[in-house]
Design a protein around this motif. Structure first.
Motif, PDB file in Angstrom:
ATOM      1  N   ASN A  13       0.810  -1.214   0.000  1.00 21.36           N
ATOM      2  CA  ASN A  13       0.000   0.000   0.000  1.00 21.36           C
ATOM      3  C   ASN A  13       0.846   1.267   0.000  1.00 21.36           C
ATOM      4  O   ASN A  13       0.351   2.359  -0.234  1.00 21.36           O
ATOM      5  N   LYS A  14       2.126   1.067   0.283  1.00 19.36           N
ATOM      6  CA  LYS A  14       2.985   2.230   0.448  1.00 19.36           C
ATOM      7  C   LYS A  14       3.527   2.682  -0.902  1.00 19.36           C
ATOM      8  O   LYS A  14       4.049   1.878  -1.682  1.00 19.36           O
ATOM      9  N   VAL A  15       3.387   3.971  -1.180  1.00 19.05           N
ATOM     10  CA  VAL A  15       3.913   4.513  -2.434  1.00 19.05           C
ATOM     11  C   VAL A  15       5.273   5.136  -2.139  1.00 19.05           C
ATOM     12  O   VAL A  15       5.379   6.099  -1.385  1.00 19.05           O
ATOM     13  N   ALA A  16       6.330   4.551  -2.713  1.00 24.39           N
ATOM     14  CA  ALA A  16       7.682   5.056  -2.451  1.00 24.39           C
ATOM     15  C   ALA A  16       8.019   6.184  -3.422  1.00 24.39           C
ATOM     16  O   ALA A  16       8.633   7.179  -3.046  1.00 24.39           O
ATOM     17  N   VAL A  17       7.647   6.015  -4.673  1.00 25.15           N
ATOM     18  CA  VAL A  17       7.835   7.071  -5.670  1.00 25.15           C
ATOM     19  C   VAL A  17       6.500   7.234  -6.393  1.00 25.15           C
ATOM     20  O   VAL A  17       5.895   6.256  -6.825  1.00 25.15           O
ATOM     21  N   ASP A  18       6.055   8.481  -6.491  1.00 26.52           N
ATOM     22  CA  ASP A  18       4.703   8.721  -6.972  1.00 26.52           C
ATOM     23  C   ASP A  18       4.720   9.600  -8.229  1.00 26.52           C
ATOM     24  O   ASP A  18       4.993  10.794  -8.156  1.00 26.52           O
ATOM     25  N   ARG A  19       4.433   9.036  -9.380  1.00 24.14           N
ATOM     26  CA  ARG A  19       4.326   9.750 -10.660  1.00 24.14           C
ATOM     27  C   ARG A  19       5.408  10.820 -10.825  1.00 24.14           C
ATOM     28  O   ARG A  19       5.126  12.005 -10.998  1.00 24.14           O
ATOM     29  N   LEU A  20       6.630  10.367 -10.783  1.00 19.31           N
ATOM     30  CA  LEU A  20       7.762  11.292 -10.847  1.00 19.31           C
ATOM     31  C   LEU A  20       8.125  11.575 -12.303  1.00 19.31           C
ATOM     32  O   LEU A  20       8.274  10.656 -13.103  1.00 19.31           O
ATOM     33  N   ASN A  21       8.241  12.863 -12.640  1.00 19.95           N
ATOM     34  CA  ASN A  21       8.703  13.249 -13.972  1.00 19.95           C
ATOM     35  C   ASN A  21       9.976  14.057 -13.822  1.00 19.95           C
ATOM     36  O   ASN A  21      10.034  14.999 -13.036  1.00 19.95           O
ATOM     37  N   ILE A  29      23.640  19.175 -12.962  1.00 24.92           N
ATOM     38  CA  ILE A  29      23.798  18.483 -11.674  1.00 24.92           C
ATOM     39  C   ILE A  29      22.479  18.649 -10.931  1.00 24.92           C
ATOM     40  O   ILE A  29      22.161  19.734 -10.455  1.00 24.92           O
ATOM     41  N   PHE A  30      21.713  17.591 -10.894  1.00 27.62           N
ATOM     42  CA  PHE A  30      20.382  17.653 -10.301  1.00 27.62           C
ATOM     43  C   PHE A  30      20.454  17.140  -8.869  1.00 27.62           C
ATOM     44  O   PHE A  30      20.812  15.986  -8.628  1.00 27.62           O
ATOM     45  N   CYS A  31      20.117  18.020  -7.916  1.00 28.67           N
ATOM     46  CA  CYS A  31      20.184  17.626  -6.508  1.00 28.67           C
ATOM     47  C   CYS A  31      18.786  17.326  -5.990  1.00 28.67           C
ATOM     48  O   CYS A  31      17.910  18.187  -6.013  1.00 28.67           O
ATOM     49  N   LEU A  32      18.612  16.104  -5.515  1.00 30.91           N
ATOM     50  CA  LEU A  32      17.322  15.695  -4.944  1.00 30.91           C
ATOM     51  C   LEU A  32      17.371  15.926  -3.447  1.00 30.91           C
ATOM     52  O   LEU A  32      18.207  15.354  -2.749  1.00 30.91           O
ATOM     53  N   LEU A  33      16.490  16.778  -2.963  1.00 33.80           N
ATOM     54  CA  LEU A  33      16.424  17.024  -1.524  1.00 33.80           C
ATOM     55  C   LEU A  33      15.171  16.363  -0.971  1.00 33.80           C
ATOM     56  O   LEU A  33      14.242  16.047  -1.717  1.00 33.80           O
ATOM     57  N   GLY A  34      15.148  16.201   0.323  1.00 37.96           N
ATOM     58  CA  GLY A  34      13.955  15.612   0.938  1.00 37.96           C
ATOM     59  C   GLY A  34      14.313  14.864   2.198  1.00 37.96           C
ATOM     60  O   GLY A  34      15.476  14.512   2.419  1.00 37.96           O
ATOM     61  N   ALA A  35      13.313  14.643   3.036  1.00 37.14           N
ATOM     62  CA  ALA A  35      13.549  13.943   4.297  1.00 37.14           C
ATOM     63  C   ALA A  35      13.893  12.480   4.013  1.00 37.14           C
ATOM     64  O   ALA A  35      13.728  11.997   2.898  1.00 37.14           O
ATOM     65  N   ASN A  36      14.357  11.791   5.051  1.00 38.83           N
ATOM     66  CA  ASN A  36      14.595  10.353   4.897  1.00 38.83           C
ATOM     67  C   ASN A  36      13.270   9.670   4.595  1.00 38.83           C
ATOM     68  O   ASN A  36      12.264   9.967   5.214  1.00 38.83           O
ATOM     69  N   GLY A  37      13.290   8.802   3.609  1.00 42.94           N
ATOM     70  CA  GLY A  37      12.067   8.080   3.262  1.00 42.94           C
ATOM     71  C   GLY A  37      11.201   8.819   2.261  1.00 42.94           C
ATOM     72  O   GLY A  37      10.099   8.380   1.947  1.00 42.94           O
ATOM     73  N   ALA A  38      11.723   9.933   1.729  1.00 36.59           N
ATOM     74  CA  ALA A  38      10.937  10.698   0.762  1.00 36.59           C
ATOM     75  C   ALA A  38      10.939  10.043  -0.624  1.00 36.59           C
ATOM     76  O   ALA A  38      10.119  10.387  -1.465  1.00 36.59           O
ATOM     77  N   GLY A  39      11.879   9.122  -0.851  1.00 41.25           N
ATOM     78  CA  GLY A  39      11.929   8.411  -2.128  1.00 41.25           C
ATOM     79  C   GLY A  39      13.140   8.754  -2.978  1.00 41.25           C
ATOM     80  O   GLY A  39      13.210   8.374  -4.142  1.00 41.25           O
ATOM     81  N   LYS A  40      14.125   9.449  -2.380  1.00 35.56           N
ATOM     82  CA  LYS A  40      15.327   9.844  -3.138  1.00 35.56           C
ATOM     83  C   LYS A  40      16.139   8.623  -3.564  1.00 35.56           C
ATOM     84  O   LYS A  40      16.455   8.437  -4.749  1.00 35.56           O
TER      85      LYS A  40
END
Lengths: 232, 475
Positions: A13-21, A29-40
């Protein structure tokens, strides 16, 4: 260079990555930020085909990652978070091994040069990795990536746990690779580095890419505000 | 690509302190077992050879006497030690080694080494077979349990895959590297064993020694491969190294400790062999009362007498041109043999059924399979023991028949027992006892189950690797 279309990964039921474009061009250089568990990390693992997407398309250099997992690997270099390497081998041997796996064979001098370029002091090359600090192991990882001469670089929190000097050297290296038109995707918690070295910034929250901007558009304090705004 | 992989595995393993200690220990044990085993074999074989020669000299030099007295004086057969038995003592320590052969009765094969030893022998002996069957799998488990889990835990599995190596290749490369490392441990003992073996010719007793030796080695190699493949598989599908180790140790305890013991007990309960006393008693009763129970020995004797008198057209034993006692004894002997063969076959059937249980169990447990195959090739299994017993019994029958025939033909009626004598020429006409081991072909046929079980495990393991390798978790 790197492209994800409606990329989705669910575990039950858990969505780890949701419709990412996402599209990353050479020299970005693309930096992905986000909390732990955000799907990075999940996003990076999807580009590596360590896990298969539930839905959506994902490609490297226009080649579908799921259909041609071995072909796409030829074009990328990857450094995982907290790379342990083989403690009973020295740095040089580790580098020689991983390059060999990629089908490349280098002279001893060439290997030494990669390690030097990555910033590892020569007297450490022949010491066993069990004696290395985290920063030194990370440098071997960078040398492995350099030796692969890849067009795409996937980095999972590469600067976490590095001292400021090592972190700075690492940023310089990324800039150098940027000049060579390498496309980099990097997951990080380091807002400062992301602003300094990145060309693009994406903020992830609960699997969704909630914000996407270029580093020129924003300054430090605004970036921090924006980030915290999403986290709360 | 494989070159780099292989060199790295080799370096990593050889530099690992745990491997150095464990490997060194197994290495030393293996070499010790080889040397000690060979020395023990050599001494026993020399002793038995000497004893056999001495018995032969005593037989030939027993002086002039009545042939039937000689048949009572008897003869002895010593079971020779098969050359390859130094690798696997098998049942040899528990089965007897000498049989006394005399007229009228079949004796047991007596004096096993176990009788002279303390009960410690039940825990197994330090033989090459013990090291290879029990300790090598343990070493392999310690060597391989973390082969994949450690790579996963250290992020190197991700690195490897990101460098463009498929998980299938990783598993197959791991297996190849570890099989080479296992071979390295095994090689010195193998070289010593083959030098000892081929230094002197033992071929008088042995057939196909080279073939058996190399078949034995191939069987062990397959056995090690089974454990390597199994360990790599379990490591690949375990979340942590610790879990992989626990599972593999569980497998080892089940295969090498619990199941062999349980199988023996189950086989014994399913098919119970008669006690020695019962066996002898049945034979005695059947000889007296007749096989069908309605043909007692005195009636049989009377019938033979009438038949013989009729055949020669005379009315009393004294007028017969042959010695009737000689004839009667031979006929009686053959009747006993017939009873004995029947009963012996029944007992053998029980043992065969017991063996069948562990043969079938070999399909579940490769240790049971290799144990059968190894004993068979070393010449120390049940089949070889029966073969020796049968050949000794045939020799006894030949000896007794020779004595009875001579008595029947040459000991004319009217000459007193003490006055009829034969000498050296007669004794020499009985060829010395010579036991020939089973051929490689026979052994393979007797151990088809074991060989099939090893093959099934071997191929099944690889099939699993090929079939399941893509579903291994990398992260």
């Amino acid at each position: 260079m790197l492209e994800a279309k409606d990329l989705t990964k669910t575990y039950g039921n858990k969505v780890a990555v949701d419709r990412l474009n996402l599209t990353i061009q050479p020299g970005d250089i693309f930096c992905l930020l986000g909390a732990n568990g955000a799907g990075k990390t999940t996003t990076i693992n999807l580009f590596l085909n360590f896990i298969t997407p539930t839905e959506g398309q994902i490609s490297i250099k226009g080649i579908d990652v799921v259909a041609n997992p071995l072909e796409t690997k030829k074009h990328l270099a990857y450094i995982p978070e907290n790379l342990m390497l083989y403690p009973n081998l020295n740095g040089l041997e580790n580098l020689e091994y991983f390059s060999g796996l990629a089908g490349k064979s280098f002279s001893r001098d060439a290997l030494v040069n990669f390690l030097l370029e990555a910033g590892l002091q020569e007297d450490a090359h022949k010491k066993r990795v069990s004696k290395y600090s985290k920063g030194m192991r990370q440098k071997v990882g960078i040398a492995i990536a350099l030796a692969k001469n890849a067009e795409v670089l996937l980095l999972d929190e590469p600067t976490s746990g590095l001292d400021p000097k090592a972190s700075n050297e690492f940023a310089a290296l990324l800039q150098k690779l940027k000049q060579q038109q390498v496309a980099t995707l990097m997951a990080t918690h380091d807002l400062f580095r992301a602003k300094e070295t990145g060309t693009h910034i994406g903020i992830m929250k609960e699997g969704q890419l909630v914000e996407q901007l270029t580093t020129q558009e924003i300054d430090h304090s605004d970036l921090e505000k924006l980030y915290l705004q999403h986290m709360n | 690509m494989f070159k780099y992989f292989f060199i790295k595995e080799l370096k990593e393993t050889l530099r690992d302190a745990r491997f150095q200690v464990m490997g060194g220990l197994v290495f030393i044990l293996l070499i010790t077992a080889t040397l000690v085993g060979y020395r023990g074999f050599d001494q026993l074989q020399q002793m038995r050879k000497q004893a056999q020669q001495q018995v032969r000299q005593e037989w030939v030099g027993q002086g002039n006497k009545h042939p039937h007295s000689a048949a009572h004086y008897g003869h002895m057969a010593f079971k020779p030690k098969p050359t390859l038995s130094f690798m696997d003592f098998g049942l040899d320590s528990f089965t007897g080694m000498v049989v006394y052969m005399e007229a009228h009765k079949q004796n047991d094969i007596l004096y096993s080494q176990a009788q002279d030893s303390t009960s410690l022998i039940r825990f197994g002996e330090m033989t090459i077979a013990f090291v290879l069957q029990m300790l090598m799998p343990l070493l392999i488990i310690f060597l391989v349990f973390a082969s994949i889990t450690r790579e996963r835990e250290g992020g190197t599995l991700k690195m490897m895959v990101s460098q463009g190596v498929s998980t299938r290749k990783i598993l197959l490369y791991k297996i190849s590297s570890y099989s080479f490392i296992t071979l390295l441990l095994f090689l010195p003992a193998f070289l010593i064993a083959s030098t000892l073996l081929f230094r002197q010719s033992h071929t008088a007793l042995q057939t196909h020694l080279t073939g058996k030796f190399f078949t034995l080695l191939s069987a062990y190699w397959a056995y090690f491969m089974i454990f390597i493949v199994l360990s790599v598989l379990i490591s690949a599908f375990s979340k942590t190294s610790r879990m992989a180790l626990v599972q593999l140790l569980g497998v080892w305890i089940f295969f090498c400790i619990l199941m062999p013991k349980a199988t023996a007990n189950i086989a014994d309960n399913l098919y119970t062999a008669p006690a020695k006393y019962e066996f002898d008693d049945v034979i005695k009763k059947k000889v007296e009362a007749g096989i069908d129970g309605h043909n007692p020995s005195d009636k049989r004797f009377e019938a033979l007498k009438q038949q013989t008198l009729k055949k020669y057209g005379v009315d009393s034993i004294a007028k017969l041109p042959i010695n009737f006692s000689g004839l009667a004894m031979q006929v009686g002997e053959e009747y006993t043999d017939q009873v004995y063969d029947q009963e012996f076959k029944k007992v053998q059937q029980v043992f065969k059924s017991q063996n069948r249980v562990s043969e079938v169990a070999g399909l579940i447990n490769p240790l049971l399979a290799i144990r059968q195959v190894s004993m068979g090739l070393a010449g120390t299994d049940y089949h070889h023991h029966v073969k020796f017993a049968t050949e000794a019994e045939n020799y006894r029958r030949k000896m007794v028949k020779m004595a009875n025939n001579d008595m029947m033909v040459n000991h004319k009626p009217g000459i007193a027992y003490k006055d009829y004598k034969v000498g050296r020429g007669f004794w020499e006409s009985l060829p010395p006892f010579q036991y020939k081991m089973a051929s490689l072909n026979e052994i393979v046929q007797q151990n088809l189950w074991g060989i099939a079980a090893l093959l099934v495990w071997f191929l099944g393991g690889f099939a699993l690797i090929l079939y399941r390798s893509s579903s291994i978790s990398i992260v």
